[in-house]
Design a protein around this motif. Structure first.
Motif, PDB file in Angstrom:
ATOM      1  N   HIS A  59       0.828  -1.209   0.000  1.00  0.00           N
ATOM      2  CA  HIS A  59       0.000   0.000   0.000  1.00  0.00           C
ATOM      3  C   HIS A  59       0.865   1.263   0.000  1.00  0.00           C
ATOM      4  O   HIS A  59       0.837   2.042   0.944  1.00  0.00           O
ATOM      5  CB  HIS A  59      -0.957   0.029   1.194  1.00  0.00           C
ATOM      6  CG  HIS A  59      -1.782  -1.208   1.337  1.00  0.00           C
ATOM      7  ND1 HIS A  59      -2.721  -1.600   0.416  1.00  0.00           N
ATOM      8  CD2 HIS A  59      -1.780  -2.171   2.297  1.00  0.00           C
ATOM      9  CE1 HIS A  59      -3.284  -2.730   0.800  1.00  0.00           C
ATOM     10  NE2 HIS A  59      -2.726  -3.103   1.941  1.00  0.00           N
ATOM     11  N   GLU A  60       1.633   1.423  -1.066  1.00  0.00           N
ATOM     12  CA  GLU A  60       2.479   2.609  -1.131  1.00  0.00           C
ATOM     13  C   GLU A  60       2.481   3.202  -2.530  1.00  0.00           C
ATOM     14  O   GLU A  60       2.264   2.498  -3.522  1.00  0.00           O
ATOM     15  CB  GLU A  60       3.905   2.310  -0.664  1.00  0.00           C
ATOM     16  CG  GLU A  60       4.659   1.339  -1.514  1.00  0.00           C
ATOM     17  CD  GLU A  60       6.040   0.992  -0.945  1.00  0.00           C
ATOM     18  OE1 GLU A  60       6.360   1.365   0.198  1.00  0.00           O
ATOM     19  OE2 GLU A  60       6.785   0.324  -1.673  1.00  0.00           O
ATOM     20  N   LEU A  61       2.688   4.509  -2.579  1.00  0.00           N
ATOM     21  CA  LEU A  61       2.772   5.277  -3.821  1.00  0.00           C
ATOM     22  C   LEU A  61       3.781   6.397  -3.628  1.00  0.00           C
ATOM     23  O   LEU A  61       4.050   6.809  -2.499  1.00  0.00           O
ATOM     24  CB  LEU A  61       1.413   5.896  -4.171  1.00  0.00           C
ATOM     25  CG  LEU A  61       0.272   4.955  -4.570  1.00  0.00           C
ATOM     26  CD1 LEU A  61      -1.048   5.717  -4.611  1.00  0.00           C
ATOM     27  CD2 LEU A  61       0.560   4.303  -5.918  1.00  0.00           C
ATOM     28  N   SER A  62       4.255   6.906  -4.720  1.00  0.00           N
ATOM     29  CA  SER A  62       5.094   8.098  -4.656  1.00  0.00           C
ATOM     30  C   SER A  62       4.182   9.307  -4.456  1.00  0.00           C
ATOM     31  O   SER A  62       2.978   9.252  -4.770  1.00  0.00           O
ATOM     32  CB  SER A  62       5.877   8.262  -5.959  1.00  0.00           C
ATOM     33  OG  SER A  62       4.994   8.634  -7.014  1.00  0.00           O
ATOM     34  N   PRO A  63       4.732  10.410  -3.966  1.00  0.00           N
ATOM     35  CA  PRO A  63       3.912  11.623  -3.856  1.00  0.00           C
ATOM     36  C   PRO A  63       3.302  12.033  -5.203  1.00  0.00           C
ATOM     37  O   PRO A  63       2.152  12.460  -5.250  1.00  0.00           O
ATOM     38  CB  PRO A  63       4.895  12.659  -3.323  1.00  0.00           C
ATOM     39  CG  PRO A  63       5.854  11.846  -2.505  1.00  0.00           C
ATOM     40  CD  PRO A  63       6.035  10.574  -3.305  1.00  0.00           C
ATOM     41  N   ALA A  64       4.051  11.874  -6.292  1.00  0.00           N
ATOM     42  CA  ALA A  64       3.512  12.226  -7.614  1.00  0.00           C
ATOM     43  C   ALA A  64       2.316  11.346  -7.971  1.00  0.00           C
ATOM     44  O   ALA A  64       1.325  11.832  -8.535  1.00  0.00           O
ATOM     45  CB  ALA A  64       4.601  12.103  -8.678  1.00  0.00           C
ATOM     46  N   GLN A  65       2.393  10.071  -7.639  1.00  0.00           N
ATOM     47  CA  GLN A  65       1.260   9.182  -7.895  1.00  0.00           C
ATOM     48  C   GLN A  65       0.064   9.573  -7.030  1.00  0.00           C
ATOM     49  O   GLN A  65      -1.082   9.499  -7.482  1.00  0.00           O
ATOM     50  CB  GLN A  65       1.659   7.728  -7.630  1.00  0.00           C
ATOM     51  CG  GLN A  65       2.628   7.173  -8.653  1.00  0.00           C
ATOM     52  CD  GLN A  65       3.170   5.817  -8.237  1.00  0.00           C
ATOM     53  OE1 GLN A  65       3.655   5.641  -7.099  1.00  0.00           O
ATOM     54  NE2 GLN A  65       3.099   4.846  -9.143  1.00  0.00           N
ATOM     55  N   LEU A  66       0.316   9.990  -5.801  1.00  0.00           N
ATOM     56  CA  LEU A  66      -0.772  10.456  -4.935  1.00  0.00           C
ATOM     57  C   LEU A  66      -1.399  11.728  -5.483  1.00  0.00           C
ATOM     58  O   LEU A  66      -2.624  11.893  -5.429  1.00  0.00           O
ATOM     59  CB  LEU A  66      -0.271  10.677  -3.506  1.00  0.00           C
ATOM     60  CG  LEU A  66      -0.091   9.417  -2.676  1.00  0.00           C
ATOM     61  CD1 LEU A  66       0.661   9.722  -1.391  1.00  0.00           C
ATOM     62  CD2 LEU A  66      -1.443   8.775  -2.381  1.00  0.00           C
ATOM     63  N   VAL A  67      -0.583  12.626  -6.007  1.00  0.00           N
ATOM     64  CA  VAL A  67      -1.102  13.856  -6.632  1.00  0.00           C
ATOM     65  C   VAL A  67      -2.043  13.481  -7.767  1.00  0.00           C
ATOM     66  O   VAL A  67      -3.151  14.007  -7.886  1.00  0.00           O
ATOM     67  CB  VAL A  67       0.049  14.765  -7.127  1.00  0.00           C
ATOM     68  CG1 VAL A  67      -0.445  15.811  -8.098  1.00  0.00           C
ATOM     69  CG2 VAL A  67       0.763  15.411  -5.944  1.00  0.00           C
ATOM     70  N   SER A  68      -1.617  12.556  -8.596  1.00  0.00           N
ATOM     71  CA  SER A  68      -2.439  12.118  -9.726  1.00  0.00           C
ATOM     72  C   SER A  68      -3.727  11.440  -9.259  1.00  0.00           C
ATOM     73  O   SER A  68      -4.806  11.684  -9.801  1.00  0.00           O
ATOM     74  CB  SER A  68      -1.627  11.153 -10.596  1.00  0.00           C
ATOM     75  OG  SER A  68      -2.390  10.680 -11.658  1.00  0.00           O
ATOM     76  N   ALA A  69      -3.628  10.602  -8.244  1.00  0.00           N
ATOM     77  CA  ALA A  69      -4.789   9.850  -7.751  1.00  0.00           C
ATOM     78  C   ALA A  69      -5.823  10.747  -7.072  1.00  0.00           C
ATOM     79  O   ALA A  69      -7.018  10.452  -7.092  1.00  0.00           O
ATOM     80  CB  ALA A  69      -4.342   8.756  -6.783  1.00  0.00           C
ATOM     81  N   THR A  70      -5.361  11.833  -6.446  1.00  0.00           N
ATOM     82  CA  THR A  70      -6.274  12.689  -5.686  1.00  0.00           C
ATOM     83  C   THR A  70      -6.583  14.002  -6.390  1.00  0.00           C
ATOM     84  O   THR A  70      -7.425  14.758  -5.920  1.00  0.00           O
ATOM     85  CB  THR A  70      -5.701  13.002  -4.288  1.00  0.00           C
ATOM     86  OG1 THR A  70      -4.428  13.656  -4.450  1.00  0.00           O
ATOM     87  CG2 THR A  70      -5.538  11.739  -3.463  1.00  0.00           C
ATOM     88  N   MET A  71      -5.889  14.280  -7.470  1.00  0.00           N
ATOM     89  CA  MET A  71      -6.115  15.483  -8.279  1.00  0.00           C
ATOM     90  C   MET A  71      -5.937  16.779  -7.489  1.00  0.00           C
ATOM     91  O   MET A  71      -6.750  17.696  -7.591  1.00  0.00           O
ATOM     92  CB  MET A  71      -7.478  15.434  -8.965  1.00  0.00           C
ATOM     93  CG  MET A  71      -7.606  14.277  -9.934  1.00  0.00           C
ATOM     94  SD  MET A  71      -9.167  14.194 -10.806  1.00  0.00           S
ATOM     95  CE  MET A  71     -10.296  13.762  -9.495  1.00  0.00           C
ATOM     96  N   ILE A  72      -4.893  16.831  -6.661  1.00  0.00           N
ATOM     97  CA  ILE A  72      -4.551  18.073  -5.971  1.00  0.00           C
ATOM     98  C   ILE A  72      -3.118  18.438  -6.337  1.00  0.00           C
ATOM     99  O   ILE A  72      -2.396  17.627  -6.916  1.00  0.00           O
ATOM    100  CB  ILE A  72      -4.712  17.963  -4.443  1.00  0.00           C
ATOM    101  CG1 ILE A  72      -3.729  16.958  -3.871  1.00  0.00           C
ATOM    102  CG2 ILE A  72      -6.136  17.615  -4.055  1.00  0.00           C
ATOM    103  CD1 ILE A  72      -3.485  17.164  -2.403  1.00  0.00           C
ATOM    104  N   GLY A  73      -2.700  19.616  -5.974  1.00  0.00           N
ATOM    105  CA  GLY A  73      -1.366  20.081  -6.313  1.00  0.00           C
ATOM    106  C   GLY A  73      -0.274  19.440  -5.475  1.00  0.00           C
ATOM    107  O   GLY A  73      -0.512  18.904  -4.395  1.00  0.00           O
ATOM    108  N   SER A  74       0.933  19.545  -5.978  1.00  0.00           N
ATOM    109  CA  SER A  74       2.095  18.952  -5.330  1.00  0.00           C
ATOM    110  C   SER A  74       2.366  19.560  -3.951  1.00  0.00           C
ATOM    111  O   SER A  74       2.640  18.827  -2.993  1.00  0.00           O
ATOM    112  CB  SER A  74       3.313  19.143  -6.235  1.00  0.00           C
ATOM    113  OG  SER A  74       4.462  18.654  -5.633  1.00  0.00           O
ATOM    114  N   ALA A  75       2.287  20.884  -3.841  1.00  0.00           N
ATOM    115  CA  ALA A  75       2.542  21.529  -2.545  1.00  0.00           C
ATOM    116  C   ALA A  75       1.502  21.104  -1.514  1.00  0.00           C
ATOM    117  O   ALA A  75       1.834  20.822  -0.358  1.00  0.00           O
ATOM    118  CB  ALA A  75       2.550  23.045  -2.697  1.00  0.00           C
TER     119      ALA A  75
END
Length: 166
Positions: free
Chosen positions: A73-89
């Motif tokens: 159950h792990e993802l990179s922050p970039a993958q989380l950004v894509s999955a949740t549709m929010i910005g990187s910051a």
């Protein structure tokens, strides 16, 4: 349908606007105003389900994205950004808060020493599962007024609208 047979707020709203703007086709309000009202109910229902698991909606979004992944159950922050549709910051801030609550861990990426992976902890799994279980139960309860066939029809009819978010 006569005015006497119509009794919901949307029907009354359309009737009032029809008198003010008789040349405007207000048919879309019949659907969209009801969708807006249903969306408001859903937002309140979702918030209550997440609160029951000790989570805010944004926390659930991140934890759920991780939980849907195969173990560990792990993802990179970039993958989380894509999955949740929010910005990187915003994601960095959210990850920091979830780490502080001990719901996720950051760990070095095994193939890229400059990158990290975000891994769901046991407490995060428990809370995500509790929130989703409660949400599914409450949504089923809300949809109880519709038959399974009507629910399937409604989902099919809404699918094209959901594909075009903006």
């Amino acid at each position: 349908m006569t005015l006497g047979e119509r009794d919901d707020e949307v029907d009354l709203l359309i009737d009032a606007w029809s008198r003010r703007l008789p040349d405007v086709d207000l048919t879309p309000l019949d659907v969209m105003s009801r969708l807006r009202r249903a969306a408001g109910r859903l937002a309140r229902l979702r918030s209550a389900a997440f609160r029951s698991a000790g989570l805010e909606a944004w926390e659930f979004d991140v934890l759920a994205a991780l939980r849907r992944e195969e173990p560990p159950h792990e993802l990179s922050p970039a993958q989380l950004v894509s999955a949740t549709m929010i910005g990187s910051a915003a994601m960095t801030n959210r990850i920091d808060k979830l780490v502080a609550r001990e719901l996720v861990d950051r760990r070095p990426h095994p193939r890229d020493g400059r990158a990290v992976l975000v891994r769901l902890r046991a407490e995060g799994i428990e809370r995500a599962d509790a929130a989703m279980t409660t949400l599914a139960w409450r949504e089923a309860e809300e949809l109880g007024a519709l038959s399974r066939a009507d629910q399937a029809t409604l989902a099919r009819l809404l699918r094209p609208l959901a594909r075009h978010p903006g």
